[in-house]
Design an enzyme around this catalytic site. Sequence first.
Site, PDB file in Angstrom:
ATOM      1  N   GLU A 245      51.506  44.504  40.990  1.00  0.00           N
ATOM      2  CA  GLU A 245      51.232  44.364  39.556  1.00  0.00           C
ATOM      3  C   GLU A 245      52.563  44.532  38.833  1.00  0.00           C
ATOM      4  O   GLU A 245      53.172  45.600  38.876  1.00  0.00           O
ATOM      5  CB  GLU A 245      50.228  45.424  39.102  1.00  0.00           C
ATOM      6  CG  GLU A 245      49.901  45.350  37.611  1.00  0.00           C
ATOM      7  CD  GLU A 245      49.091  46.535  37.127  1.00  0.00           C
ATOM      8  OE1 GLU A 245      49.331  46.984  35.998  1.00  0.00           O
ATOM      9  OE2 GLU A 245      48.226  47.010  37.897  1.00  0.00           O
ATOM     10  N   CYS A 282      49.362  49.572  31.087  1.00  0.00           N
ATOM     11  CA  CYS A 282      49.673  48.231  31.564  1.00  0.00           C
ATOM     12  C   CYS A 282      48.841  47.170  30.868  1.00  0.00           C
ATOM     13  O   CYS A 282      49.183  45.984  30.910  1.00  0.00           O
ATOM     14  CB  CYS A 282      49.472  48.139  33.079  1.00  0.00           C
ATOM     15  SG  CYS A 282      47.856  48.726  33.632  1.00  0.00           S
TER      16      CYS A 282
END
Length: 509
Positions: A245, A282
């Site tokens: 990620e 995030c």
Amino acid sequence: MAAAPVWSVDPRTGKQREQVAVEATVQDVDAAVRAAHGARGALADRGVRSAFLRTAVHRLEAAKDRLVETADAESALGSIRLSGELARTCYQLRAFADIVDEGAFLDVIIDHPDDAAIPPVPDLRRYKVPLGVVAVYSASNFPFAFSVAGGDTASAFAAGCPVVVKAHPDHPALSELVAGVLREAAAEHGIPEGVLGLVHGFEAGVELIRHPLVAAAGFTGSVRGGRALFDAAAARPVPIPFHGELGSLNPVLVTEAAAAERAEAIGTGLAGSMTLGVGQFCVKPGLVLVPAGAAGDGLVKSLTDAVGGTEAGVLLDHRMRDDFLAGVSERAGLPDVEAPVTPGAGGEHTVSAGFLTVPAERLAEEGAYDVLLEECFGPVTVVARYESEDEATAVLSRLPGNLTATVHVSAQEAAGEGRGPDLLAALTPLAGRVLVNGWPTGVAVAPAQHHGGPYPATTSTSTSVGGTAIERWLRPVTYQNAPEALLPPELRDDNPLGLPRRFDGRLER
């Protein structure tokens, strides 16, 4: 030369707290990986695996006060937030224990011979087996849920894979404590402590991805760091899966009808989402498309009032603070960019939240404004004011992959009138999770969850949150015409383990 010390640092002051370890050498990394490799057999029994995960939960909960205190000292995230994150981490571990017990993740499929088929079908029996040692690269912003005992580690253990964690330098003391708790849990079930390795240091992370016994890797972090590791994983003599990620802008589109209907509520909600955790999530909304005109003006005013009342906060470390200040300065310096609430330094160790506005037409074409389409880690968002639906669509068409994409629609649009269905279809190619009339911060741990998205959000199509995260650490294998006595019990006709399976085309529970 002596190994470099690893210090725990207080982000509220920038001062060193204590030395907790030393950076791992090449030999240390090799020893950790080999110990993990040697522990694979101890995870072979599903009953042992699920019991280990449940014991880990009990021990983490018992150590809560000490863990949260250490986490707060190294992250400045606050005990309330961290207590909730630890609870989430324990929930993940329990959820994967349940998945292991159920056994559906093995995806057992049995097809008996069929000579009448064209071409004929032999006896075929398929299930999934663990890949081997998994390298886990911890994230800074979730010291529990995306770190040593986080979702990558939990799902890898559930799959039957030992783990070697590369500790994040922002919380090394916590990493050591959590690793100790997990090893104690493993020992209760006869699992060697090598089932969980822990290494510190940048070079250790590089050596870890290169080690020939590492079979896969999970990463949460920056585009630059993640891409370097992804390339290293692909360049190995035997390439391995790298589930990374890397970064996400998490765009939000507010329709004109939605802004006219509830401008104040949307502005207030946006402020809460973009400043949550000092903007260090995030899935923080980093770009918001808002209509020009009176309806959009009301939303911006609401956002201004809400963000203007937000207290300054501490970022996870001073390097991130420096990057944040440089990033907002570069963006605010562009022509036609305004700052209704100026983001920047809130004090010697803190930052203040703010947001920038820009005409959407500036983002519709490649050029100097492209930096506004890149993630800026911290409490800031960009509000792009669009004059027409085509202008908003042009901006969306330029966006890279994201973890999330959000649309705010009116009540009529939500009922299927107007552009509602088209907007959902337009956002689907951009992200792994598409939200309607909500905010992306907050990722529920649930079977249907997907935390991933097109590159650079992630480097694969998998999720790092939810039960299907286990699939990253498994590979299918089929046995053809194997005598029943030689087959693993999972694939035998009498199903001695009572597993869910597809048997000659029929789903059996």
